[in-house]
Write an enzyme that holds these catalytic residues in place. Structure first.
Site, short mmCIF file in Angstrom:
data_model
loop_
_atom_site.label_atom_id
_atom_site.label_comp_id
_atom_site.label_asym_id
_atom_site.label_seq_id
_atom_site.Cartn_x
_atom_site.Cartn_y
_atom_site.Cartn_z
N LYS A 26 28.00 60.89 51.69
CA LYS A 26 27.99 61.52 50.47
C LYS A 26 26.90 62.68 50.61
CE LYS A 26 28.00 60.48 45.45
NZ LYS A 26 27.38 59.69 44.39
N THR A 31 34.43 36.25 61.37
CA THR A 31 34.50 37.76 61.16
C THR A 31 33.61 38.13 62.05
OG1 THR A 31 32.88 37.58 59.39
CG2 THR A 31 35.28 37.68 58.89
N GLU A 62 40.18 38.69 57.33
CA GLU A 62 40.44 37.98 56.18
C GLU A 62 42.03 37.79 55.81
OE1 GLU A 62 37.93 39.69 56.81
OE2 GLU A 62 36.28 39.12 56.09
N TRP A 79 32.51 63.26 48.79
CA TRP A 79 32.34 62.00 49.69
C TRP A 79 33.16 62.87 50.95
CZ3 TRP A 79 30.00 57.91 48.92
CH2 TRP A 79 30.13 57.33 47.53
P1 AMP Z 1 38.26 42.71 61.70
O1 AMP Z 1 38.14 41.69 60.48
O2 AMP Z 1 37.13 42.66 62.59
O3 AMP Z 1 39.46 42.93 61.87
O4 AMP Z 1 37.94 44.00 61.08
C1 AMP Z 1 38.48 44.80 59.64
C2 AMP Z 1 38.46 46.06 59.32
O5 AMP Z 1 38.62 47.03 60.37
C3 AMP Z 1 38.93 46.55 58.25
O6 AMP Z 1 38.40 46.15 57.12
C4 AMP Z 1 38.84 48.03 58.52
O7 AMP Z 1 37.57 48.68 58.08
C5 AMP Z 1 38.80 48.50 59.97
N1 AMP Z 1 40.29 48.71 60.25
C6 AMP Z 1 41.23 47.79 60.85
N2 AMP Z 1 42.42 48.37 60.89
C7 AMP Z 1 42.05 49.73 60.78
C8 AMP Z 1 42.94 51.23 60.86
N3 AMP Z 1 44.22 50.98 61.18
N4 AMP Z 1 42.28 52.32 60.43
C9 AMP Z 1 40.84 52.20 60.00
N5 AMP Z 1 40.17 50.98 60.17
C10 AMP Z 1 40.90 49.76 60.26
#
Ligand code: AMP
Length: 542
Positions: A439, A186, A331, A444
């Site tokens: 906040k 990650t 994940e 929010w």
């Molecule tokens: P990663 O594991 O690096 O792909 O990151 C995942 C995170 O990216 C998610 O938990 C979100 O916070 C963010 N994310 C992925 N797709 C989107 C989306 N379409 N809009 C907003 N946030 C997103």
């Protein structure tokens, strides 16, 4: 009573076998690190994946041993996807955008035995190889005659010399479909990175569901351009779904700039492309400045960060390309939701349709979602209540590799760390990462909403909203903005731009113009770094 159907394990090797038999002539086109365009077919990829499997067997690698890649999107990487996992080893895609110290740490943590890298990453390998204590074999993804004489890396072989001499025949082993097939660390915004370990079963089920019409809608009639890297969550599963459907694959290699991507889309008649918003922003800027139009692109899936409304409008209204806004995470293999319309939306006017398209979309089959309050109580799907988003399903993590961080699940559900609403039709909308929520006066404020408005201003290239401590309101939003080259906008003009677009108390208190907004290895804004950059900043009037 058991069903009387044949029991066959869901293995990644079956994907490339299928593609070879049913779509042998299907094209795989890659822009190479060398700069040229390389053309091959699924038939050839299958043959070479079997050669890779033979070469790995010769190295005496055990079942589940990790074989790492540090590579752009290209045909050799695809061969490794199938050859490594198909032969029972685990493909570990390293992210070259990470700091070399982090790459070495991750390779050691994963206990990589083999590391295959593109020649453009030779300097990284030279910097880290002596610290990668488990790697026994180094393979450069190039022709034998492209390998420099003295690299300082012991036993370095070229990929073509290594696998080229192997037999074309190989019988893929049969094993438990729950065996590990690939892994991805990650982004690791806090603490050390942790790895999601995918299985053959999870990968095949994800590829099935991802290809469905209401997900990515992939077919043998598509030419697919995964701009999203193969080192980031298996390029959202596209290499697997493409082999499953026989779609043509087009790989951009290292050339991610707007001009190169546009040219590839046109020259290879790409119908479907996938990437994060920053990539598309570069391409749209290039198209705008050169007054270009697409001739074949029909749809594009945009995810990884929130897709700004201005980008959806540009694709839809100016270029006639359907945007599929999607959400997921490492994940989750990664697909969780995709925003496709329901029948009832088709007759809506464009403004109402836009309100739907802006959301991150509906859960695809296999992904169950819920939102909960601070006490863990489930919240209604009314499009208003927002809470922590939890997910479960067969391609969602149960624990991290080596049990790092303990069990991540809460009553069998994985907490995503995102805050969201879900409407009565099941459309989920992310309002924030839980740690980025602002906040203000007990209410929010969605940083994504604040950013989306700024991004719609013609002079704004990128915008990030963060909360600043405030004695009365607890926190107030400010917006950090990177201007488009050659464009001008003042603080007051930008604040005035918010008028009528959001509630007054949600308008940021200030605009800070910056040269860059820090981006992480997967193109996401790193707000923790931005906060650090602005640590001496004080809100006006304080
Ligand atoms: P990663 O594991 O690096 O792909 O990151 C995942 C995170 O990216 C998610 O938990 C979100 O916070 C963010 N994310 C992925 N797709 C989107 C989306 N379409 N809009 C907003 N946030 C997103």
């Amino acid at each position: 009573m058991l069903g009387l159907m044949q029991s066959q394990q869901l293995l990644i090797s079956t994907l490339i076998d299928f593609a070879e038999r049913h779509h042998g002539e299907g094209e795989v086109v890659s822009r190479r690190v060398e700069g040229d365009i390389h053309r091959t077919t699924y038939k050839d990829i299958a043959v070479r994946a079997r050669k890779v499997a033979n070469a790995l067997d010769q190295m005496d690698l055990a079942f589940s041993d990790r074989v790492a890649t540090l590579a752009w999107n290209g045909y050799r990487h695809l061969e490794l996807y199938f050859g490594v996992s198909g032969s029972g080893r685990v493909l570990h895609t390293l992210n070259p955008r990470l700091h070399p110290d982090q790459i070495a740490w991750i390779a050691n943590h994963a206990e990589d035995q083999v590391l295959c890298f593109d020649m453009s990453f030779l300097p990284i390998i030279q910097a880290v190889h002596s610290r990668c204590t488990t790697v026994k074999h180094w393979i450069a993804l190039c022709d034998a005659d492209k390998l420099p004489a003295d690299t300082g890396i012991p036993g370095l072989q070229s990929y073509e010399a290594w696998m080229g001499k192997q037999p074309e025949q190989y019988t893929w082993p049969e094993f438990d479909e729950n065996s590990a097939s690939s892994m991805c660390y990650t982004s690791g915004t806090t603490g050390n990175p942790k790895a999601a370990l995918y299985s053959h079963r999870s990968t095949i089920l994800h590829a099935f569901s991802g290809a469905l019409p209401d997900a990515l809608n992939m077919s043998a009639r598509d030419a697919v351009l995964p701009v999203v890297p193969m080192f980031h969550v298996n390029a959202w599963g596209l290499p697997y779904s493409a082999a499953m459907t026989g779609a043509k694959l087009v790989f951009p290699g290292p050339a991610m700039d707007g001009k190169s991507i546009f040219e590839l889309i046109e020259s290879e008649k790409v119908s479907f492309a996938a990437g994060v918003p920053t990539v598309w922003q570069m391409m749209l800027a290039h198209m705008q400045s050169a007054n270009l139009k697409f001739s074949t692109l029909k749809r594009t899936v945009i995810g990884g960060s929130a897709c700004p409304p201005a980008m959806i409008t540009a694709f839809n209204d100016v270029y006639g390309v359907e945007v599929l806004h999607a959400w997921g995470m490492t994940e989750m293999s990664p697909l969780g939701t995709v925003c496709t319309l329901k029948n009832k939306h088709l007759s809506m006017d464009s403004a109402d349709k836009m309100n739907v398209r802006l959301k991150q979309g509906r859960g695809i089959y296999g992904v169950d979602m819920k939102i909960v309050d601070e006490m863990g109580k489930e919240l209604p799907w009314d499009g208003k209540a927002y809470g922590d988003l939890l997910v479960k399903g067969p391609w969602i993590i149960s624990e991290y590799f080596k049990g790092e961080g303990g069990s991540p699940l809460v009553d069998g559900w994985f907490p995503t760390g995102d805050v969201a609403t879900i409407d009565p039709d099941g459309y989920m909308q992310i309002t924030d990462r839980s740690k980025d929520v602002i906040k203000s006066g007990g209410e929010w404020i969605s940083s994504i909403d604040v950013e989306n408005i700024a991004m719609a201003h013609p002079a704004v290239a990128m915008a990030a909203c963060i909360g600043m401590k405030h004695p009365k309101w607890d926190e107030r939003p400010i917006i950090a903005v990177v201007k488009k080259p050659g464009s001008e906008v003042t603080r007051d003009e930008l604040l005035a731009f918010y008028e009528g677009k959001t509630a007054k108390w949600q308008v940021p208190d200030d605009v800070v113009f910056v040269d860059t907004i820090p981006l992480g290895g997967t193109g996401k804004m790193q707000k923790s770094k931005l906060r650090e950059m602005l640590k001496d900043y004080r809100l006006p009037m304080l």
